[in-house]
Design a protein around this motif. Structure first.
Motif, PDB file in Angstrom:
ATOM      1  N   THR A 193      13.118  17.547  30.989  1.00  0.00           N
ATOM      2  CA  THR A 193      13.713  16.845  29.861  1.00  0.00           C
ATOM      3  C   THR A 193      14.959  16.098  30.329  1.00  0.00           C
ATOM      4  O   THR A 193      15.355  16.170  31.498  1.00  0.00           O
ATOM      5  N   HIS A 194      15.582  15.395  29.380  1.00  0.00           N
ATOM      6  CA  HIS A 194      16.821  14.679  29.697  1.00  0.00           C
ATOM      7  C   HIS A 194      17.911  15.648  30.159  1.00  0.00           C
ATOM      8  O   HIS A 194      18.697  15.339  31.060  1.00  0.00           O
TER       9      HIS A 194
ATOM     10  N   TYR B 214      27.218  11.113  28.115  1.00  0.00           N
ATOM     11  CA  TYR B 214      25.931  11.552  27.601  1.00  0.00           C
ATOM     12  C   TYR B 214      26.166  12.318  26.307  1.00  0.00           C
ATOM     13  O   TYR B 214      27.011  13.207  26.234  1.00  0.00           O
TER      14      TYR B 214
ATOM     15  N   TRP C  94      17.478  16.386  33.769  1.00  0.00           N
ATOM     16  CA  TRP C  94      17.917  15.256  34.598  1.00  0.00           C
ATOM     17  C   TRP C  94      19.439  15.226  34.720  1.00  0.00           C
ATOM     18  O   TRP C  94      19.979  15.029  35.816  1.00  0.00           O
TER      19      TRP C  94
END
Length: 212
Positions: A159-160, A5, A163
């Protein structure tokens, strides 16, 4: 299975910068004019180091056995079973136990990516709220079911980064539940790739100074 990520926008912009640098380096070499060309190359090198350590290098990597946090100047490897807690604000903070000396002292790993800005969190909050658009005296949106409303409330403001934080918690809890798996020490190493890039840029700066 490895999962990585990173900031997608920063990553894309960094590669555009590298393409720009490659074109300019080719042009400067073909039209070399001495000190002026060396100074231009040195400036490009210094800026490229900044782009590399800030935009290209930072990443959060999930492997089978550990969480790898690649920050600008360090790489931290935290075994899943050593993670105690995860908090998410602007950045993801991973609280862990087990120092490198085996003393068991805990620490905090702050991940550089993904991050959530105030604007992104506000946008996520608005996205999670039910639409209230009306036209005249009558609503134009269909009624929202209880299940849809519950899903919207659960996603509101997330938000990401939130997560990814949840994924880290789940992996850590699963690792701690496994029979016989004990937390092991966290390993921290210098970012030798970033150091090598910085050394190359420094060499160009020195060359630009000494070239007549």
């Amino acid at each position: 299975m490895k999962q990585t990520y990173r900031s997608r926008s920063a990553f894309v912009m960094a590669w555009f910068w590298l393409a720009f640098v490659a074109f300019n380096v080719y042009d400067l070499i073909n039209k070399y004019t001495g000190k002026a060309s060396m100074v231009a190359l040195a400036v490009l090198a210094v800026l490229t180091v900044i782009v590399y350590v800030v935009a290209l290098r930072p990443a959060t990597v999930f492997t089978e056995h550990e969480l790898v946090g690649r920050n600008p100047l360090r790489t931290v490897r935290v075994p899943w079973a050593a993670i105690d807690d995860v908090t998410v604000s602007h950045a993801i903070s991973v609280h862990h136990g087990g120092g490198e000396d085996g003393s068991g002292d805990g620490g905090v790993l702050r991940l550089w990516t993904p991050m959530s800005s105030a604007r992104e969190r506000a946008k996520a909050q608005r996205r999670g709220m039910p639409s209230q658009r009306r036209r005249g005296r009558f609503a134009t949106e269909p009624a929202v079911s209880r299940a849809e409303q519950a899903a919207q409330e659960a996603l509101a403001g997330r938000t990401h980064a939130d997560w990814v934080g949840d994924q880290i918690r789940e992996r850590a809890e699963g690792a701690r539940r496994r029979t016989g798996e004990q937390p092991v020490q966290v390993r921290t190493t210098w970012a030798y790739d970033a150091i090598a890039v910085a050394a190359a840029a420094l060499a160009l700066v020195i060359a630009a100074i000494v070239v007549p």
